[in-house]
Design a protein around this motif. Structure first.
Motif, PDB file in Angstrom:
ATOM      1  N   ALA A   1      -9.674   5.921  14.021  1.00 21.97           N
ATOM      2  CA  ALA A   1      -8.944   5.643  12.791  1.00 21.97           C
ATOM      3  C   ALA A   1      -9.469   6.451  11.616  1.00 21.97           C
ATOM      4  O   ALA A   1     -10.659   6.797  11.549  1.00 21.97           O
ATOM      5  CB  ALA A   1      -9.023   4.147  12.456  1.00 21.97           C
TER       6      ALA A   1
ATOM      7  N   VAL B   1      -4.103   5.307  12.707  1.00 20.42           N
ATOM      8  CA  VAL B   1      -4.890   5.049  13.914  1.00 20.42           C
ATOM      9  C   VAL B   1      -4.343   5.952  15.018  1.00 20.42           C
ATOM     10  O   VAL B   1      -3.147   5.955  15.292  1.00 20.42           O
ATOM     11  CB  VAL B   1      -4.803   3.575  14.348  1.00 20.42           C
TER      12      VAL B   1
ATOM     13  N   SER C   1      -1.678   2.466  10.073  1.00 19.91           N
ATOM     14  CA  SER C   1      -2.646   1.379  10.154  1.00 19.91           C
ATOM     15  C   SER C   1      -2.151   0.108   9.470  1.00 19.91           C
ATOM     16  O   SER C   1      -2.727  -0.957   9.643  1.00 19.91           O
ATOM     17  CB  SER C   1      -3.974   1.814   9.526  1.00 19.91           C
TER      18      SER C   1
ATOM     19  N   TRP D   1      -8.383  -2.783  14.820  1.00 15.65           N
ATOM     20  CA  TRP D   1      -7.271  -2.267  15.621  1.00 15.65           C
ATOM     21  C   TRP D   1      -7.685  -2.279  17.087  1.00 15.65           C
ATOM     22  O   TRP D   1      -8.759  -1.788  17.454  1.00 15.65           O
ATOM     23  CB  TRP D   1      -6.897  -0.856  15.190  1.00 15.65           C
TER      24      TRP D   1
END
Length: 612
Positions: free
Chosen positions: A528, A533, A547, A471
């Motif tokens: 996360a 997240v 996520s 991410w």
């Protein structure tokens, strides 16, 4: 190094006073005021009236105490500029620009009894682990996906006299450990916010405190660095100093990134404010050498020191006749990453301060954990030399290469891939992400552009990964001539093995003004847990994203005033530099950042699930 032409990048508020320096009153108050305003116009206005992006605005300066301003001019980030003023003028200027009420200390409510621990830390180190992945298991997070929509503010803590809150906490079941702009470090009770103890470092603590554990597995020592490049070790239970050690090998040396710990050794990143000193025409630029120092965690003794550049030497003269000295800079202002299996320490470096640039700026470097010897390096952006002089005209100290200032401000992450194997992931202010092979001398496996890039990112402070997904938060604030493509502020997901994109959520501005109150940019590092997240935005919005697809699960507005448990007047602002911490059923974030014209603030916010 980020473009920080800040008047007050960091300094101590506590214990400073200008009372002993009596200011002559012969001119009368109106005469003094006029003189001080002239001093401001001549020495400060070019930066703080909006001329330099990295400088706090005059409004932000007015919220600081005269003691804070005088310290910045005497010994802080503006000491080179302050040296051109005599002592009385520095005092007059600080009293004219600052706010005496901002320096008033507040009585601290201490908890009853003594702090004891009943288990290991719930969130520790900048990256939640030694590999800097910023991913928390459900057990340490104390939070499940179904809990997130039920989160509400439990309490808020205000930092006295501060205009930024950037020391990401370490957390145990019993306490939250965090530093402050004043240099005071707090151990706050997780339930009530009372202080178990406080410690006066003497200069701003802007990195994340780090806990070591004893033979019983419980926290033992708290480590952190301050703005004066001093590393502190204190008893985690009492706050009593065990040792402190300066690592400074340059007058402008400082500690920006957080410390790493492995097998009894502390690894400390070395950055500097010489990038600001170079703004002065008569400053010989530059001589700082970025790097890492390894200290014995028991006593602070130096084990090894490694630099990113060789000893600088004169290579020419500037247009005004001062020496040009190179190579220089390439600071390490992010947290080192531990690879215990390979015996390596990974660091990301910044730009050079003077031309010609060398081969270790804007690079990911692997060092031997034991000796500090370089094993390999991957440089993503060669020929990057920049300093604060490049933001003005004329600019005699600006390097001939003049940018693009594309540091690795986010530390590399060592990730266990889903399906087996490992990869080293890195994100750069250029807006690019990289996959490197840790088993093949950092060989580039893939490279992908995510955002347009900029001096605040692109990727600024950090990413997160669970091994199945990477991410990436993108800032993409305007103003960098080297930016490529359209802005893509928001959160983006990738396959960490291949770099293939999975999904993106672009966060559009919330209003039409080109102002931070409208900017949804994600500059602060992501954090996360399974299914979610967490991120904080430039406009002060705190968010939890799915996520799986980037949909918003929960959000709160931190750009507002808060009632605090310690009675300090406090408000939130931009969330930057410090990321969200999820630990023991709590979601914790600092709000407020006074750099680059962002929204000042001075509050620590603690959320928990309703009814818990």
């Amino acid at each position: 190094m980020i473009r920080t032409l800040a008047f007050l990048s960091a300094f101590a508020l506590a214990g400073c006073s200008v009372v002993d320096d009596a200011v002559p009153l012969a001119q009368g108050e109106s005469g003094q005021s006029a003189h001080a305003e002239a001093l401001y116009a001549e020495n400060c206005a070019v930066c703080h009236d909006g001329g330099v992006a990295g400088a706090p605005t005059r409004e932000a300066l007015a919220a600081l105490s005269p003691a804070a301003i005088i310290e910045a001019l005497d010994t802080g980030v503006m000491r080179e500029q302050g040296a051109s003023l005599d002592r009385i003028d520095r005092i007059l200027l600080s009293q004219h620009v600052g706010n005496e009420a901002a320096g008033a200390d507040v009585a601290i409510e201490y908890c009853e009894g003594d702090l004891t621990f009943a288990g290991a830390p719930k969130w520790n180190r900048w990256g939640a682990n030694a590999r800097n992945t910023r991913f928390q298991s459900n057990s340490d997070a104390g939070l499940d996906l179904v809990d997130i929509p039920k989160m509400e503010l439990a309490w808020a803590f205000g930092f006295p006299g501060a205009q930024r809150a950037r020391s990401q906490p370490a957390v145990t079941e019993e306490a939250i450990f965090t530093g402050s702009q004043s240099g005071r470090v707090y151990a706050l009770d997780t339930e009530t916010g009372c202080a178990w103890w406080t410690y006066e470092a003497g200069a701003e603590v802007r990195n994340a405190p780090l806990l070591s554990t004893g033979s019983d597995g419980n926290p033992d020592t708290l480590y952190f660095g301050d703005f004066d490049a001093i590393v502190h070790a204190v008893d985690a239970r009492t706050g009593e100093r065990r040792w402190s050690q300066s690592i400074q090998d340059h007058p402008d040396g400082t500690i920006t990134g957080s410390l790493a710990l492995h097998d009894g050794t502390l690894f400390v990143p070395m950055s500097s404010t010489e990038i600001v000193s170079a703004y002065l025409d008569d400053y010989a630029c530059c001589t700082f050498r970025g790097g890492v120092i390894a200290l014995d965690a028991q006593n602070g003794a130096t084990q090894w020191r490694w630099h990113t550049v060789d000893v600088p030497r004169k290579v020419g003269e500037s247009s005004v006749g001062t020496d040009v000295i190179a190579p220089s800079g390439a600071p390490v202002w992010s947290t080192p990453t531990i690879d215990a299996e390979r015996g390596l320490l990974y660091v990301g470096t910044g730009e050079n301060y003077s031309s010609p640039a060398n081969d270790l700026s804007d690079a990911i470097v692997a060092l031997d954990l034991t000796t500090g010897q370089r094993r390999w390096a991957f440089q993503s952006t060669p020929n990057d030399a920049w300093n604060a002089a490049c933001g003005r005209d004329p600019k005699p100290n600006c390097p001939s290469q003049d940018g693009p200032d594309f540091d690795f401000g986010a530390p590399p992450m060592l990730v266990d891939l889903a399906g087996g194997g490992q990869i080293l992931l890195a994100g750069q202010k250029s807006g690019e992400i990289f996959g490197l092979d840790p088993d093949n001398s950092g060989k580039l496996l893939w490279r992908r552009r995510v955002g347009m890039g900029g001096f605040n990112g692109g990727i600024h402070w950090g990413m997160a990964s669970d091994g199945a997904t990477l991410w990436v938060g993108i800032a993409d604030t305007p103003g960098n001539k080297f930016a490529k493509g359209p802005p893509r502020p928001g959160i983006h997901a990738f396959n960490p093995r291949t770099g293939a994109p999975l999904w993106s959520r672009i966060e559009e501005p919330t209003c039409d003004e080109v102002a931070y109150k409208c900017m949804t940019a994600l500059s602060a590092p992501l954090s996360a847990i399974p299914g979610a997240v967490f991120a904080g935005a430039h406009n002060g919005r705190l968010l939890a994203y799915s996520s799986e697809d980037g949909s918003v699960l929960w959000s709160d507005e931190t750009n507002r005033e808060f009632e605090t448990v310690n009675g300090v007047q406090a408000k939130g602002g931009t969330i930057d530099s410090s990321g969200v911490v999820i630990a023991g059923g709590l979601v914790i974030v600092n709000s407020g950042y006074d750099k680059f014209g962002e929204i000042p603030g001075n509050v620590l916010l603690v959320y928990r699930r309703r009814g818990s």
